[in-house]
Design an enzyme around this catalytic site. Sequence first.
Site, PDB file in Angstrom:
ATOM      1  N   THR A   1      92.807  10.024  27.713  1.00 57.53           N
ATOM      2  CA  THR A   1      92.493   8.703  27.159  1.00 57.53           C
ATOM      3  C   THR A   1      93.497   7.668  27.627  1.00 57.53           C
ATOM      4  OG1 THR A   1      91.539   9.721  25.195  1.00 57.53           O
ATOM      5  CG2 THR A   1      92.191   7.410  25.015  1.00 57.53           C
TER       6      THR A   1
ATOM      7  N   ASP B   1      97.801  19.097  19.586  1.00 60.03           N
ATOM      8  CA  ASP B   1      98.694  20.068  20.232  1.00 60.03           C
ATOM      9  C   ASP B   1     100.137  19.577  20.309  1.00 60.03           C
ATOM     10  OD1 ASP B   1      96.450  21.566  20.626  1.00 60.03           O
ATOM     11  OD2 ASP B   1      96.294  21.197  22.780  1.00 60.03           O
TER      12      ASP B   1
END
Length: 434
Positions: free
Chosen positions: A178, A206
């Site tokens: 992104t 994560d």
Amino acid sequence: MIEQKDLLVSGLGDPVHPSPLCFESAKRHGGRHFVSESERVRLDITEGGGRAVQTPLTLEEAGPRERLFFDPRATTAAIVTCGGLSPGLNNVIRSVFYELSENYGVPKVLGIRNGYRGLNPAVGKRPILLNRELVEPIDKLGGTALGSSRGPQDPRVMADFIEAQAIDILFCLGGDGTQRGAHDLHKELQRREAKVAIVGIPKTIDNDISFVHQSFGFATALDKAHEVIQAAHVEARDAVNGIGLVKLMGRHAGFIAAGASVVSQEVNFTLVPEIPFPLEGKGGFLESLEDRVRRRGHAVVVVAEGAGQHLFEGKAGERDASGNLQHEDIGTYLRDRIKAHFAEREFEMTLKYLDPSYFIRSVPANGFDRFVCDQMGRHAVHAGMAGKTGVMIGMEHGHYINVPIPAVVSRTKTLDVGGDLWRGVLQVTRQPRW
């Protein structure tokens, strides 16, 4: 190698509008709450250890500025959420909206639908106008009220859409892919000399984005992963030679697997992408697991989704819509190999395999993550209103920072196998030090 020039944030021009934010109180003057452009945070606060003394790299401190580039009363902002889900997305949307509308007085905030697709009229839905009634309850829900998608769109098409909608600031919530897309869009807008601010807000369950010590959603992931590990432990402990095998998220970095193992205190083997482990042979994973079960009657194994990929050498991996390499399924692979190993030795064993990844991604954020979401969202608004662009909000050493997106995507954040977290894993599991 990153240099100081790589950490300088771009701006759209001189800030000339006074901020409407008011922090005045009987005990403190409001100006003390604003952040000046000269305030910076050291990237590395450690010294010694035999390292050569260097001029420290510094990052721009995030926070509200006294002077703004955009006139709040004439500003249109938009929010887009991209990539996989993570706890806290709705909390960020809510805080960005309220900071813009309630504190700065921005009259129009758009919600872009289904990720970057929503910036391409040919494939996306029309944006929605955000208001209090829509935004107020969403922080109690998992997922994103705006929808999401993976994959890039043509920066020229997205820039056309932004100009057609007269959007002044676009807030991009998402991970590494992104932010790369945000940077491409930023460059296209720069080429057009368009006065549009592109501000990234890091989203990665994560916890693997550079310049972000702890991303939102990570604490919630540890909470929920801990619950699953405890269930695996109960199943393993109460079975004959029971083994609980839990696969957790972590495509490139083992932060969730390592953190959840330390939180649980019941894990015997933690497998992460950063450490290739031997599967067969003396001292290998399978023999070590067998030894543990023979000695204690049960075992719990936690494996990150990106661990053990060296066991699949020669297989050509595919990529998803975001360009991420699709890993082989280490969870089901280990499940089958463990069963085969014990069967070959005629050693009775009961294995329970749990993969809670989509459950963990979709739950609402916990209290700590709600706090991080709020701070990330509000600092992003401060950066955008000040005219900073091509920038992402980071967090280091307890300070929120403005980081140029190219610096963010130039580095890969992984677990430090010489650091405190991995040391904690080794102390808790007492597993072999492969």
